[in-house]
Enzyme design. Sequence first.
Site, PDB file in Angstrom:
ATOM      1  N   HIS A 156      42.301   9.785  49.599  1.00 26.92           N
ATOM      2  CA  HIS A 156      43.129   8.353  49.494  1.00 26.92           C
ATOM      3  C   HIS A 156      44.499   8.097  49.886  1.00 26.92           C
ATOM      4  O   HIS A 156      45.065   8.379  48.756  1.00 26.92           O
ATOM      5  CB  HIS A 156      42.763   6.818  48.230  1.00 26.92           C
ATOM      6  CG  HIS A 156      42.682   5.648  48.423  1.00 26.92           C
ATOM      7  ND1 HIS A 156      41.976   5.264  49.610  1.00 26.92           N
ATOM      8  CD2 HIS A 156      43.578   5.001  48.350  1.00 26.92           C
ATOM      9  CE1 HIS A 156      42.170   3.643  49.798  1.00 26.92           C
ATOM     10  NE2 HIS A 156      43.319   3.684  49.252  1.00 26.92           N
ATOM     11  N   CYS A 157      45.282   7.622  50.697  1.00 24.53           N
ATOM     12  CA  CYS A 157      46.457   7.884  51.097  1.00 24.53           C
ATOM     13  C   CYS A 157      46.924   6.251  50.525  1.00 24.53           C
ATOM     14  O   CYS A 157      46.574   5.540  51.451  1.00 24.53           O
ATOM     15  CB  CYS A 157      46.947   8.192  52.577  1.00 24.53           C
ATOM     16  SG  CYS A 157      48.874   7.698  53.029  1.00 24.53           S
ATOM     17  N   VAL A 158      47.899   5.927  49.925  1.00 27.37           N
ATOM     18  CA  VAL A 158      48.493   4.330  49.245  1.00 27.37           C
ATOM     19  C   VAL A 158      49.197   4.525  50.467  1.00 27.37           C
ATOM     20  O   VAL A 158      49.238   2.494  50.771  1.00 27.37           O
ATOM     21  CB  VAL A 158      48.498   4.319  47.959  1.00 27.37           C
ATOM     22  CG1 VAL A 158      47.827   4.998  47.336  1.00 27.37           C
ATOM     23  CG2 VAL A 158      50.138   5.990  47.821  1.00 27.37           C
TER      24      VAL A 158
END
Length: 413
Positions: free
Chosen positions: A257-259
Amino acid sequence: MGVSCGSSLRDSCSRAADRCSRLFPCFSDPARRSAFSLKLALVLLHILFVGVLFLFDRDLIEKTKHEPWYTATYVLLFVATLVQYFATAGTSPGYVIDVQKAIDERDAAARRTLLASDIQKVVDDRDAAARKPLLPSKQPASSKNGDVAITVDGRNNHRGNATASSKNGDVAITVDGRNNHRGNATASSKNGDVAITVDGRNNHRGNATAWTKLVLSLFPQRSSTTSLTCPYCNILQPPRAKHCHDCNKCVLQFDHHCVWLGTCIGQGNHCRFWWYICGETALTLWTCILYIGYLKSNILKAWWADIILILLLAALSICLIFLMLLLLFHSFLIMTNQTTYELVRRRRIAYLRGIPERVYPFNQGVCRNLYLFCCARSSSMYRYRLETLPTAQELEEKSRPYTCYDVLSCRCC
């Protein structure tokens, strides 16, 4: 006095926040506000690094006048990187629930088509029997546009969206999930499934089990549906899928999951993510070269006169090292058909336990892996591909050490 001013300020801020939430409902969600803030910060950082360069570097301005193509190419790369960033952030990573809906809808459409053909065959058989003078029929039936109209003893009973079955001249009708039985034929409906018996042949069309059958077929060792069901989404997970707690959905071929993007990286947007990293690395490298060129041309000045550009160059160098390592890491994952989650959490994943560390179970060769990564999704029936777990024989073949013949025959490719 100070307390009243502080309370009035808080009230005005809360009213402004409520007004903003009404105008922009998406900002009422804290997660969306955080994702929006990070995206805005990233765009502002891009503008800051490039804007300061054009503000201080007079030589770059002069070079733009004589060689406009150079600056135009740089600006084009800058714009393309931002466009790729927003395109990656807006692309679905491949949610399992979306694929399940697509498969169920396609199966339901095929089931309705086959069901309509069965009904039409029944109606045609009864019409043919009704035309025979020696074998009169009391219950002629007709069908048009998927509706069934049946006449019993002179009374016309019309059923829209009905299903019918026939056995020895008897008729069984299912209307809106209710079974209306006539004679000895059988018809049943439960949880959206319809079972019809026509001329002694049982034709079962399943809707709810279509996804279950597909997922179970991807596991060579048949597993129970309980062990494959996500405890959060309550849906069956195919191989390589994982539940993302930030998105609150299961993602196909989950990577991470890329913030900064505000979304997961999965099968649906991993290719776009790689191209975004590639463009970002090229833009950062080019910007570092321009910063170094400016500092070299002004090396006789006192170092504190250009302290802002020195600090920005130091930050850019750190970003460049990180981006290059990230690009190389994801390139390795692509060529071996792995994900970050599978590489980092290998011992915690049930289907990877017991497999040697240097054996990549989904690896199909570099060329095949690149094709699957770049081109296979666009030609897939459901826009996404579901991979089958390798068998024990395939794993044994992958774990076999390379020989000279394997190298000459390009086994790795």
